[in-house]
Design a protein around this motif. Structure first.
Motif, PDB file in Angstrom:
ATOM      1  N   SER A 366      44.939  33.913  44.513  1.00  0.00           N
ATOM      2  CA  SER A 366      45.516  34.685  43.408  1.00  0.00           C
ATOM      3  C   SER A 366      46.303  33.816  42.439  1.00  0.00           C
ATOM      4  O   SER A 366      46.635  34.242  41.332  1.00  0.00           O
ATOM      5  CB  SER A 366      46.423  35.793  43.951  1.00  0.00           C
ATOM      6  OG  SER A 366      47.492  35.242  44.696  1.00  0.00           O
ATOM      7  N   GLY A 369      44.916  31.724  38.415  1.00  0.00           N
ATOM      8  CA  GLY A 369      44.818  32.551  37.224  1.00  0.00           C
ATOM      9  C   GLY A 369      45.649  31.951  36.108  1.00  0.00           C
ATOM     10  O   GLY A 369      45.943  30.755  36.108  1.00  0.00           O
ATOM     11  N   ASN A 417      33.371  33.685  34.194  1.00  0.00           N
ATOM     12  CA  ASN A 417      33.074  34.398  35.427  1.00  0.00           C
ATOM     13  C   ASN A 417      32.349  33.523  36.445  1.00  0.00           C
ATOM     14  O   ASN A 417      32.545  33.669  37.649  1.00  0.00           O
ATOM     15  CB  ASN A 417      32.227  35.635  35.124  1.00  0.00           C
ATOM     16  CG  ASN A 417      32.107  36.554  36.323  1.00  0.00           C
ATOM     17  OD1 ASN A 417      33.104  37.057  36.826  1.00  0.00           O
ATOM     18  ND2 ASN A 417      30.892  36.768  36.804  1.00  0.00           N
ATOM     19  N   ARG A 420      34.991  31.606  38.252  1.00  0.00           N
ATOM     20  CA  ARG A 420      35.814  32.505  39.070  1.00  0.00           C
ATOM     21  C   ARG A 420      35.088  32.890  40.358  1.00  0.00           C
ATOM     22  O   ARG A 420      35.651  32.797  41.462  1.00  0.00           O
ATOM     23  CB  ARG A 420      36.164  33.771  38.274  1.00  0.00           C
ATOM     24  CG  ARG A 420      37.096  34.734  39.019  1.00  0.00           C
ATOM     25  CD  ARG A 420      37.386  35.966  38.163  1.00  0.00           C
ATOM     26  NE  ARG A 420      37.999  35.598  36.900  1.00  0.00           N
ATOM     27  CZ  ARG A 420      39.299  35.341  36.770  1.00  0.00           C
ATOM     28  NH1 ARG A 420      40.101  35.428  37.806  1.00  0.00           N
ATOM     29  NH2 ARG A 420      39.788  35.023  35.576  1.00  0.00           N
ATOM     30  N   MET A 424      36.044  31.761  44.330  1.00  0.00           N
ATOM     31  CA  MET A 424      36.295  32.759  45.368  1.00  0.00           C
ATOM     32  C   MET A 424      35.332  32.580  46.541  1.00  0.00           C
ATOM     33  O   MET A 424      35.709  32.713  47.709  1.00  0.00           O
ATOM     34  CB  MET A 424      36.173  34.167  44.789  1.00  0.00           C
ATOM     35  CG  MET A 424      37.228  34.539  43.750  1.00  0.00           C
ATOM     36  SD  MET A 424      38.939  34.380  44.324  1.00  0.00           S
ATOM     37  CE  MET A 424      39.520  33.008  43.322  1.00  0.00           C
ATOM     38  N   TYR A 486      42.119  40.180  47.764  1.00  0.00           N
ATOM     39  CA  TYR A 486      42.001  39.664  46.404  1.00  0.00           C
ATOM     40  C   TYR A 486      40.646  38.987  46.211  1.00  0.00           C
ATOM     41  O   TYR A 486      39.954  39.207  45.207  1.00  0.00           O
ATOM     42  CB  TYR A 486      43.128  38.669  46.122  1.00  0.00           C
ATOM     43  CG  TYR A 486      43.066  38.050  44.744  1.00  0.00           C
ATOM     44  CD1 TYR A 486      43.645  38.687  43.654  1.00  0.00           C
ATOM     45  CD2 TYR A 486      42.411  36.833  44.531  1.00  0.00           C
ATOM     46  CE1 TYR A 486      43.583  38.133  42.385  1.00  0.00           C
ATOM     47  CE2 TYR A 486      42.340  36.279  43.262  1.00  0.00           C
ATOM     48  CZ  TYR A 486      42.928  36.931  42.200  1.00  0.00           C
ATOM     49  OH  TYR A 486      42.850  36.379  40.942  1.00  0.00           O
ATOM     50  N   SER A 490      37.597  40.356  43.897  1.00  0.00           N
ATOM     51  CA  SER A 490      37.225  39.449  42.803  1.00  0.00           C
ATOM     52  C   SER A 490      35.737  39.132  42.842  1.00  0.00           C
ATOM     53  O   SER A 490      35.076  39.055  41.797  1.00  0.00           O
ATOM     54  CB  SER A 490      38.025  38.146  42.896  1.00  0.00           C
ATOM     55  OG  SER A 490      39.397  38.367  42.653  1.00  0.00           O
ATOM     56  N   TYR A 495      38.644  43.107  38.035  1.00  0.00           N
ATOM     57  CA  TYR A 495      39.835  42.394  37.598  1.00  0.00           C
ATOM     58  C   TYR A 495      41.018  42.857  38.437  1.00  0.00           C
ATOM     59  O   TYR A 495      41.208  44.052  38.657  1.00  0.00           O
ATOM     60  CB  TYR A 495      40.114  42.643  36.116  1.00  0.00           C
ATOM     61  CG  TYR A 495      41.367  41.970  35.622  1.00  0.00           C
ATOM     62  CD1 TYR A 495      41.387  40.600  35.378  1.00  0.00           C
ATOM     63  CD2 TYR A 495      42.547  42.693  35.435  1.00  0.00           C
ATOM     64  CE1 TYR A 495      42.531  39.972  34.938  1.00  0.00           C
ATOM     65  CE2 TYR A 495      43.700  42.075  34.995  1.00  0.00           C
ATOM     66  CZ  TYR A 495      43.688  40.708  34.748  1.00  0.00           C
ATOM     67  OH  TYR A 495      44.837  40.086  34.329  1.00  0.00           O
TER      68      TYR A 495
END
Length: 576
Positions: A366, A369, A417, A420, A424, A486, A490, A495
């Motif tokens: 988290s 970001g 994206n 991201r 993850m 999270y 994700s 979001y």
């Protein structure tokens, strides 16, 4: 309100009998899906080839890093030669450029090689043709350090020796010195004396041998000494060097390059070179129109829809501010080549050093970001890191999103994206000990339920899944489960906000779903009712009263003994 009491041991016994049937069904489904997907891919690729042939589109240069080959084989090329000319004829004799991996650094070095060897015929029709008038042929020493990865001290010295030997043959050096620094010095002198022209030195991925050991206190100093020794002649040979260009990802301050070459120019954040690697939004719209139309035809979408999806997935990089929007060239060209959306850049290999450094600095998912930093906060040398921010930025996992001139502070965030999702996925095994073959169906199933506004079913789905995977050793804190949720949400593309401040406290997780806003409070070894009581007592929902979405409250309790969700409760204002 829905309340699910703690499962009895009898219920757990029943649950553990089910996976045999489920696993067989999943195995059969996956087998059929793989077979059908292969058939579909073959048909799709054939259709894509036909579309590209019909439109007479040039092939995308996937994996081609040699300018000469790209031009001679008539591959697609986005003309950057005006910037190449400016770079090669600037004020500085020594230039360093930092960009993430697979961002076109090697192609840029190859383009400079062709330019300095006077290959005028390769640049016909390009911008530099009207800028350069002399086309002088200089001796060029071009070294690619990307092949020096994953080596110990002796292997790295042999690799450097072999690289030098290739150039020594060209200049007929038959009895080279023993040490690599002496060999490089003699090579530069021989090239200068034999051609009577100053020497151009190109070192691509100068830091590659060191990056994979940046987290290793024992090996990093040994390999750094090898590389320092190799680079040391550059200063002594200054009178014989026309131009030296180095590319890399990060700066190692304790190499002779940055500690001794006082006149080296770092152009990585200069506005005029912001777009020297990568593809800008302007270049996309002006030079890729036919590719976008072909892509739209293959996908059954409109031109604008394809542009929007490409931007969402692959755009968002900025290496200075202000800066044009920069697309990841590797991902963009792969998408056009396949006429499909996939996570190409991250899928091409997650650097081991990055994951190891994230563990070393205990970076939580988290935390990846938005964050603020001065330029020294993300342009720091690799050896003196006090946080992971510089390495995340230099590696392309964070990028510049804004700049406040008054306080000289940059805002950094994940570029797009693709990055991201890739981050993850790389971090997921730390929280759930399962391979993608198991958790991909979980994500798909949970996302469908949440989109259908069925959070109760989604949590039940997750509970069943966690009961079938091995436990993680570090699953002993509330924060562990917060970060696990999270990552899971994700990866579904939702979001999220973590530890959202309200007037009376902080909400563990705020999930933005299409139909509702979910406030999720997590408890460990307590009860879901206690979590809900905290939400109600501190009136977390009032913080979001002005949003045009229903606010759904969710209390979840995890157990360290069960390593799973034991109960949960949901309060939905739409359901009374």
């Amino acid at each position: 309100m829905l309340l699910h009491p703690k499962n009895s041991s009898k219920t757990h016994e029943k649950c553990r009998l089910k996976p045999i049937k489920v696993d067989i069904g999943i195995f059969f489904t996956i087998y059929v899906a793989i077979w059908l997907s292969k058939l579909y891919i073959c048909i799709k690729l054939a259709a894509v080839a036909q579309v590209m042939e019909a439109r007479k589109l040039k092939k995308c240069p996937i994996g081609i890093q040699t300018f000469e080959k790209l031009i001679e084989m008539n591959y697609l090329y986005v003309d950057k030669t005006d910037l190449v000319y400016e770079l090669a004829n600037g004020d500085s004799q020594y230039v360093f450029l930092s960009r993430p991996r697979r961002f076109g650094k090697s192609l840029l070095a190859s383009t400079l090689h062709c330019y300095f060897t006077g290959r005028k015929e390769l640049f016909k029709g390009l911008a530099i043709e009207n800028l350069e008038t002399e086309w002088t042929q200089y001796p060029v020493l071009h070294f690619d350090m990307s092949g020096g990865k994953h080596m110990d001290k002796d292997a790295l010295e042999r690799y450097l020796g072999n690289s030098l030997a290739e150039h020594e043959k060209k200049f007929k050096i038959t009895n080279p010195a023993i040490d690599v620094n002496s060999r490089l010095k003699n090579l530069i002198m021989a090239a200068y004396e034999q051609t009577e022209k100053k020497v151009v030195i190109l070192i691509d991925e100068y830091d590659a041998p060191l990056l994979d050991v940046v987290h290793e206190e024992e090996n990093l100093p040994k390999l750094r000494n090898v590389m320092r020794n190799f680079y040391s002649p550059l200063k002594a040979c200054d009178p014989y060097i026309k131009f030296a260009f180095l590319t890399g990802i990060t700066k190692f301050s304790q190499l002779s390059i940055f500690s001794e070459l006082n006149n080296i120019k770092n152009v990585s954040m200069l506005p005029q070179f912001a777009a020297i690697c990568g593809i800008t939004k302007e270049e996309l719209t002006e030079q890729f129109g036919d590719y976008i139309d072909a892509f739209a035809e293959a996908q059954g979408k409109t031109h604008d829809e394809i542009v929007e999806e490409l931007a969402y997935r692959y755009d968002g990089y900025h290496f200075t501010w202000p800066s044009p929007d920069i697309f990841n060239p590797f991902s963009l060209l792969n998408a056009f080549s396949d006429m499909a959306f996939n996570n190409y850049w991250f899928g091409s290999g997650t650097p081991t050093y990055l994951i190891e450094m994230m563990r070393k600095f205990n970076v939580q998912p988290s935390e990846l970001g938005p964050q603020s930093a001065g330029s020294s906060g993300f342009d720091a040398p690799a050896e003196r890191l006090t946080s992971l921010t510089p390495l995340l930025y230099q590696s392309g996992y964070l990028t510049i999103k804004d700049y406040d001139r008054d306080i000289r502070t940059y805002t950094l965030d994940i570029p797009n994206n693709e990055v991201r999702i890739g981050l993850m996925e790389a971090l997921f095994p730390k929280y759930v000990n399962a391979d993608p073959g198991k958790w991909n169906p979980l994500l798909g199933g949970m996302k469908k339920l949440i989109v259908k506004d069925d959070m109760d079913g989604a949590i039940r789905f997750l509970q069943t899944f966690l009961d079938t995977v091995p436990y993680c050793d570090n699953a002993n804190s509330e924060g562990h489960y917060q970060q696990m949720l999270y990552i899971i949400f994700s990866l579904m593309g939702f979001y999220l906000d973590v530890e959202v401040h309200t007037a009376k406290g902080r909400v563990d997780l705020v999930l933005h779903a299409p139909q509702a806003l979910y406030l999720i409070e997590i408890k460990l070894n307590k009860s879901a009712e206690e979590a809900m009581e905290q939400i109600e007592l501190k009136q977390y929902d009032k913080r979001f009263a002005l949003l045009n979405l229903p606010v759904v409250k969710v209390g979840v309790n995890f157990s360290t003994e069960a390593r799973n969700i034991t109960d949960w409760t949901i309060t939905d204002p739409r359901k009374g």
